[in-house]
Design a protein around this motif. Structure first.
Motif, short mmCIF file in Angstrom:
data_model
loop_
_atom_site.label_atom_id
_atom_site.label_comp_id
_atom_site.label_asym_id
_atom_site.label_seq_id
_atom_site.Cartn_x
_atom_site.Cartn_y
_atom_site.Cartn_z
N ILE A 67 0.83 -1.21 0.00
CA ILE A 67 0.00 0.00 0.00
C ILE A 67 0.87 1.26 0.00
O ILE A 67 0.62 2.20 -0.77
CB ILE A 67 -0.96 0.00 1.21
CG1 ILE A 67 -2.00 -1.10 1.07
CG2 ILE A 67 -1.65 1.36 1.35
CD1 ILE A 67 -2.89 -1.27 2.29
N CYS A 68 1.90 1.26 0.84
CA CYS A 68 2.81 2.42 0.90
C CYS A 68 3.49 2.64 -0.45
O CYS A 68 3.58 3.78 -0.94
CB CYS A 68 3.87 2.21 1.98
SG CYS A 68 3.24 2.31 3.66
N THR A 69 3.95 1.55 -1.05
CA THR A 69 4.63 1.65 -2.35
C THR A 69 3.68 2.17 -3.41
O THR A 69 4.04 3.04 -4.22
CB THR A 69 5.20 0.28 -2.78
OG1 THR A 69 6.05 -0.22 -1.74
CG2 THR A 69 5.98 0.39 -4.07
N TYR A 70 2.45 1.64 -3.42
CA TYR A 70 1.47 2.08 -4.41
C TYR A 70 1.16 3.56 -4.24
O TYR A 70 1.07 4.30 -5.22
CB TYR A 70 0.19 1.25 -4.28
CG TYR A 70 -0.88 1.68 -5.25
CD1 TYR A 70 -0.79 1.38 -6.60
CD2 TYR A 70 -1.97 2.41 -4.81
CE1 TYR A 70 -1.76 1.80 -7.50
CE2 TYR A 70 -2.96 2.83 -5.69
CZ TYR A 70 -2.84 2.52 -7.04
OH TYR A 70 -3.81 2.95 -7.92
N CYS A 71 1.00 4.01 -2.99
CA CYS A 71 0.68 5.42 -2.75
C CYS A 71 1.85 6.32 -3.16
O CYS A 71 1.63 7.44 -3.64
CB CYS A 71 0.34 5.63 -1.28
SG CYS A 71 -1.28 4.95 -0.80
N GLY A 86 13.52 -1.32 -4.62
CA GLY A 86 13.96 -0.88 -3.30
C GLY A 86 12.98 -1.26 -2.21
O GLY A 86 13.38 -1.80 -1.16
N MET A 87 11.69 -1.00 -2.43
CA MET A 87 10.69 -1.30 -1.41
C MET A 87 10.54 -2.80 -1.19
O MET A 87 10.27 -3.25 -0.07
CB MET A 87 9.36 -0.68 -1.80
CG MET A 87 9.33 0.84 -1.71
SD MET A 87 9.68 1.49 -0.06
CE MET A 87 8.20 0.99 0.83
N THR A 88 10.71 -3.59 -2.26
CA THR A 88 10.67 -5.05 -2.09
C THR A 88 11.80 -5.51 -1.17
O THR A 88 11.58 -6.31 -0.25
CB THR A 88 10.81 -5.76 -3.46
OG1 THR A 88 9.71 -5.38 -4.29
CG2 THR A 88 10.80 -7.27 -3.29
N GLY A 89 13.00 -4.99 -1.40
CA GLY A 89 14.12 -5.33 -0.53
C GLY A 89 13.91 -4.89 0.90
O GLY A 89 14.21 -5.63 1.85
N LEU A 101 8.46 1.84 7.44
CA LEU A 101 8.42 1.64 5.99
C LEU A 101 8.30 2.93 5.18
O LEU A 101 8.88 3.06 4.11
CB LEU A 101 7.24 0.73 5.62
CG LEU A 101 7.41 -0.76 5.88
CD1 LEU A 101 6.09 -1.48 5.59
CD2 LEU A 101 8.51 -1.34 5.00
N GLU A 102 7.52 3.87 5.69
CA GLU A 102 7.15 5.04 4.89
C GLU A 102 8.18 6.15 5.04
O GLU A 102 8.54 6.52 6.15
CB GLU A 102 5.77 5.55 5.32
CG GLU A 102 5.23 6.67 4.49
CD GLU A 102 4.90 6.23 3.07
OE1 GLU A 102 5.76 6.43 2.21
OE2 GLU A 102 3.80 5.72 2.85
#
Length: 472
Positions: free
Chosen positions: A106-110, A298-301, A269-270
């Motif tokens: 959700i954070c990555t999508y936003c 990056g966010m996956t890692g 995370l954010e």
């Protein structure tokens, strides 16, 4: 039967028709200067080459894709990742693992929709870059009519959330450094209250925050990054030493504590401010998005690292997990003490970098024009910098609860900055004729806004309640 006084969908359809008839679909005429570019979306004559903000960005030292990815990963290795075992204590192993992946997605999508929406705004305004507050203001000015009255106050609201979040990070850092130093010092001398250690740290914090040029901090920042990796490696050595069986831990935590888990994970995370800055300084910003772009990789890692540390850290220490896993290490072992000192030094240096953001917002947005030509300009700026440090110090002394502080500011600020605000901006940018079939974008963003508000209210309320209880 009389017609209801207000129908949401009738209002949408009515505004679409009005906008199409008036020809003001998209952004209104706004003048702006960025890097010498005069902006006016109506000034593009037919036949002109479409304006591409990425091409017009003038970055003195642009970063490559690999460098941006490294900066993104390094930015995650701080107090947030060290708090993940405590977060998993509140959620349980299974719920924590699944929820961290969902929250990360959700954070990555936003972040994707925020960056994309900012690009659309820059393209129509013909400016290379817009700040987060500017993006919110411009978007609301040209969104639905019932949101436009909030445009002028939206930028200060975003500034308040940004400043609050950055000051919250600084408070967490003060508590973290003082607690880790106390953990080591208590072994060799008479135990002092952590507030005393915060007082001892106050003058060094003020002095390091007097550095106005971040380039002077660059060598120390690089050193902090190196020792952080070393420290994290030592932490994981202790975590995997005599690891207890997984059956001894809860798979599903207390539902009431999930709000604390949410705030902590969101805090970890954010990093919306960092993400925007990284994208703005890329050599090839088009590589930032996409399924296999820098942000997703990056966010996956980061999510994998956070699940890994949280999962095994909770298995190791169970309900004894503290606000930072470094505080769970054996207090009398030299190697464990070195980890406390390593992270204390690294976070102390990083304090100046985190404090730079609110200082820049306060000075450039609200004070610079007033004192720009004053002979006391430098003095006023230094007083302001000192005031910011003292504010974070007083908050840390008032509430020296590391885990609850992290959860509070994660839920309070990042639910808005990282989830709700990007969704609001996207609605306004694509209003009224680009919301997809059956207003899919609108429905989706309304759900994100609801999710952000729910996280803010429940997470903040639970954290404040637990802070109050902790003092009783």
């Amino acid at each position: 039967m009389s017609k209801p006084p207000f129908n949401f969908w009738d209002t949408i359809e009515s505004e679409v028709k009005q906008a199409m008839e008036k020809g003001d679909i998209g952004l209104g005429e706004i003048k702006s200067k960025k890097n010498g570019n005069q902006a006016s979306p109506n000034s593009v004559e037919q036949g002109d080459i479409p304006y591409d903000p990425h091409v017009h960005r003038q970055v003195e030292h642009p970063t490559t894709n690999t460098e941006t990815l490294i900066h993104l990963l390094k930015g995650s290795l701080g107090t947030g990742i060290l708090a993940m075992p405590e977060a998993f204590k509140n959620s349980g192993l299974v719920v924590g693992s699944i929820a961290t992946v969902i929250i990360g997605a959700i954070c990555t999508y936003c972040l994707h929709i925020l960056v994309k929406a900012q690009y659309e705004l820059c393209k129509k305004l013909k400016v290379p870059v817009l700040t987060y507050p500017e993006s919110m203001k411009v978007a609301l000015e040209n969104g639905p009519h019932w949101l436009r009255p909030f445009a002028n106050v939206s930028a200060p609201i975003v500034d308040v959330f940004m400043i609050s979040y950055q000051l919250g990070i600084c408070c967490v850092y003060i508590v973290f450094v003082a607690t880790n130093i106390k953990n080591v010092a208590d072994t060799y001398m008479t135990a002092l209250d952590e507030r005393i250690w915060m007082l001892i740290l106050l003058l060094p914090l003020i002095l390091i925050n007097m550095i106005r040029n971040l380039k002077l901090l660059a060598p120390f920042s690089q050193a902090a990054n190196v020792i952080t990796f070393v420290g994290l490696g030592i932490v994981m050595y202790y975590v995997f030493d005599k690891l207890p069986p997984i059956s001894e831990r809860e798979y599903v935590g207390n539902p009431r504590n999930f709000a604390l888990y949410f705030g902590t994970t969101l805090f970890a995370l954010e990093a919306v401010g960092v993400i925007i800055a990284l994208e703005n300084n890329m050599q090839t910003p088009k590589s930032f998005g996409g399924y296999f772009g820098v942000l997703n990789r990056g966010m996956t890692g980061i999510v994998i690292m956070y699940v890994f540390v949280g999962f095994f850290g909770y298995i190791k220490y169970g309900n004894d997990c503290l606000g930072s896993v470094t505080l769970n290490l054996p207090a009398k072992e030299i190697l464990a003490q070195s980890v406390n000192i390593i992270f204390a030094i690294a976070i102390f240096i990083t304090y100046a970098l985190q404090c730079y953001v609110p200082v820049e917002i306060i000075w450039n947005t609200y004070m610079k024009k007033r004192y720009e030509n004053s002979e006391h300009r430098l003095l006023v700026e230094y007083i302001m910098r000192t005031g910011v440090v003292i504010t974070t110090f007083l908050l840390a002394v008032a509430i020296p609860r590391l885990a609850l502080f992290i959860s509070l500011f994660g839920a309070l600020c990042l639910s808005a900055l990282g989830i709700a605000f990007p969704a609001i901006i996207e609605i306004c940018v694509y209003w009224p004729d680009r919301l997809g079939p059956f207003y899919f974008t609108l429905w989706k963003d309304l759900l994100l806004i609801l999710f952000g508000i729910l996280g803010l209210v429940v997470g903040t309320g639970t954290s404040i309640n637990d802070i109050i209880v902790s003092f009783q």
